[in-house]
Design a protein around this motif. Sequence first.
Motif, PDB file in Angstrom:
ATOM      1  N   HIS A   1       7.412  -8.529  -6.645  1.00 15.43           N
ATOM      2  CA  HIS A   1       7.211  -9.671  -7.671  1.00 15.43           C
ATOM      3  C   HIS A   1       5.876 -10.184  -6.895  1.00 15.43           C
ATOM      4  CE1 HIS A   1      11.515  -9.794  -8.874  1.00 15.43           C
ATOM      5  NE2 HIS A   1      11.191  -8.625  -9.130  1.00 15.43           N
ATOM      6  N   LEU A   2       5.042  -9.493  -6.487  1.00 13.59           N
ATOM      7  CA  LEU A   2       3.694 -10.190  -5.795  1.00 13.59           C
ATOM      8  C   LEU A   2       2.529  -9.357  -6.686  1.00 13.59           C
ATOM      9  CD1 LEU A   2       4.335 -10.040  -2.112  1.00 13.59           C
ATOM     10  CD2 LEU A   2       4.603 -11.916  -3.691  1.00 13.59           C
ATOM     11  N   ASP A   3       1.396 -10.021  -6.573  1.00 15.98           N
ATOM     12  CA  ASP A   3       0.206  -9.413  -6.967  1.00 15.98           C
ATOM     13  C   ASP A   3      -0.630  -8.718  -5.792  1.00 15.98           C
ATOM     14  OD1 ASP A   3       0.528 -10.537  -9.756  1.00 15.98           O
ATOM     15  OD2 ASP A   3      -0.580 -12.256  -8.979  1.00 15.98           O
ATOM     16  N   TYR A   4      -0.280  -9.177  -4.682  1.00 15.74           N
ATOM     17  CA  TYR A   4      -1.060  -8.496  -3.467  1.00 15.74           C
ATOM     18  C   TYR A   4      -0.020  -8.918  -2.278  1.00 15.74           C
ATOM     19  CZ  TYR A   4      -2.193 -13.225  -1.931  1.00 15.74           C
ATOM     20  OH  TYR A   4      -2.109 -14.654  -1.634  1.00 15.74           O
ATOM     21  N   VAL A   5      -0.483  -8.065  -1.430  1.00 18.33           N
ATOM     22  CA  VAL A   5      -0.093  -8.552   0.090  1.00 18.33           C
ATOM     23  C   VAL A   5      -1.025  -8.964   0.924  1.00 18.33           C
ATOM     24  CG1 VAL A   5       2.125  -6.858  -0.160  1.00 18.33           C
ATOM     25  CG2 VAL A   5      -0.134  -6.056   0.785  1.00 18.33           C
ATOM     26  N   ASP A   6      -0.469  -9.818   1.916  1.00 25.44           N
ATOM     27  CA  ASP A   6      -1.535 -10.106   2.841  1.00 25.44           C
ATOM     28  C   ASP A   6      -1.807  -9.052   3.824  1.00 25.44           C
ATOM     29  OD1 ASP A   6      -1.549 -13.289   2.176  1.00 25.44           O
ATOM     30  OD2 ASP A   6       0.446 -12.723   2.328  1.00 25.44           O
ATOM     31  N   LEU A   7      -0.830  -8.235   4.170  1.00 25.81           N
ATOM     32  CA  LEU A   7      -1.280  -7.407   5.100  1.00 25.81           C
ATOM     33  C   LEU A   7      -0.768  -5.841   4.856  1.00 25.81           C
ATOM     34  CD1 LEU A   7      -2.191  -6.221   8.119  1.00 25.81           C
ATOM     35  CD2 LEU A   7      -0.394  -7.289   8.741  1.00 25.81           C
ATOM     36  N   PHE A   8      -1.307  -4.569   4.699  1.00 26.11           N
ATOM     37  CA  PHE A   8      -0.590  -3.629   4.578  1.00 26.11           C
ATOM     38  C   PHE A   8      -1.036  -2.594   5.606  1.00 26.11           C
ATOM     39  CE2 PHE A   8      -0.837   0.729   2.220  1.00 26.11           C
ATOM     40  CZ  PHE A   8       0.382   0.704   1.912  1.00 26.11           C
ATOM     41  N   TYR A   9       0.066  -1.749   6.126  1.00 23.73           N
ATOM     42  CA  TYR A   9      -0.230  -0.965   7.253  1.00 23.73           C
ATOM     43  C   TYR A   9       0.032   0.376   6.829  1.00 23.73           C
ATOM     44  CZ  TYR A   9       1.216  -4.646  10.649  1.00 23.73           C
ATOM     45  OH  TYR A   9       1.429  -5.877  11.324  1.00 23.73           O
ATOM     46  N   SER A  10      -0.720   1.386   7.501  1.00 23.23           N
ATOM     47  CA  SER A  10      -0.425   2.741   7.589  1.00 23.23           C
ATOM     48  C   SER A  10       0.922   2.903   8.548  1.00 23.23           C
ATOM     49  CB  SER A  10      -1.651   3.470   8.098  1.00 23.23           C
ATOM     50  OG  SER A  10      -0.963   5.020   8.605  1.00 23.23           O
ATOM     51  N   HIS A  11       1.931   3.213   8.411  1.00 23.45           N
ATOM     52  CA  HIS A  11       3.089   2.760   8.917  1.00 23.45           C
ATOM     53  C   HIS A  11       3.255   4.112  10.198  1.00 23.45           C
ATOM     54  CE1 HIS A  11       7.669   1.358   8.506  1.00 23.45           C
ATOM     55  NE2 HIS A  11       7.178   1.221   9.958  1.00 23.45           N
ATOM     56  N   ARG A  12       2.740   5.114  10.043  1.00 25.83           N
ATOM     57  CA  ARG A  12       2.636   6.185  11.136  1.00 25.83           C
ATOM     58  C   ARG A  12       1.492   7.141  10.995  1.00 25.83           C
ATOM     59  NH1 ARG A  12       7.455  10.665  10.472  1.00 25.83           N
ATOM     60  NH2 ARG A  12       7.265  10.804   7.942  1.00 25.83           N
ATOM     61  N   LEU A  13       1.144   7.719  11.878  1.00 25.67           N
ATOM     62  CA  LEU A  13       0.095   8.896  11.667  1.00 25.67           C
ATOM     63  C   LEU A  13       0.651  10.142  11.059  1.00 25.67           C
ATOM     64  CD1 LEU A  13      -2.797   9.802  12.789  1.00 25.67           C
ATOM     65  CD2 LEU A  13      -1.526  11.079  14.673  1.00 25.67           C
TER      66      LEU A  13
END
Length: 317
Positions: free
Chosen positions: A133-145
């Motif tokens: 229920h968010l418009d954005y995240v503060d941080l988004f990761y590539s979780h693995r190669l």
Amino acid sequence: MILKGTYLADAHRYDDEAFYARCGRSGVLLPRVSLGFWHNFGGHDPYERSRAITHYAFDHGITHFDLANNYGPPYGSAEETMGRLMDDDFRPYRDELFISSKAGYDMWPGPYGNWGSRKYLFASLEQSLRRMHLDYVDLFYSHRLDPATPLEETLQALVDIVRQGKALYVGISNWPLEQLQVGEEYLRRHDVPLLIYQGRLNLIDRKPQETGILDFCRQKGIGFIAFSPLAQGLLTDRYLDGIPADSRMARGTVLTKDRLTPELLAYVSRLREQARAAGHTTAEEALRWVLAQEGVTSVLVGASSVEQLAQNLKCTE
């Protein structure tokens, strides 16, 4: 335990300025201890317990909640819990929170629900935002190669996610050093500098130090956040007298019994003696070691109870 009434955060939650550390060379300050939603916040866990833990965390200055698309179980349910928490308690405090999510591991069937393609990363983040229920995240990761997708495709997807306002910062988790170096340079050239690297670091798994990842992050001004600092409970007293029936090892899902070797038990016993001599618990001693490593910004802890989180927070005292 049923929590009633409107949640009002503790007025003294930011009194300890030393509890926060700058993340690399960015403008972001992260709490030295962050709350991870990997376990204990899924659809099989009591929601009111999750509420109590997150209330306690925020009341004690923990502003960073770390999630991923497939945290649960079942997949997605930890983010759904986060969505309920936002609606019930944390909406007034959204701008005080630093919420992260990730994509890279198996999430849904078919060729587009895994790894690091542009299609997967964009679709996964859209789903994560709906669940939380968010418009954005503060941080988004590539979780693995993703060994099959060109690095440039994954990295450009991260750049475009920031440019579209769906994430404020990007991170990389679990990438080897060589690919991390390429990623850092690509993101910097495209004006979306890499904020943070997330890696497993604890007293019995020091790979980020041994492979040069921690040194590289420090040299480039990238933050580092450690997950599994207690090796999923191995670096506590939990298994010194056998395998508790309610433990992760007894369930045999992510922690198997073959990890409990005589050598490990002897090591943890010595660690306990050292901790007791210093007036600490075994877990505190293990967490203190991680936080003492040069270049470490924050340590991710999970918690199955308020009492456990309170005990682990003592590592910063």
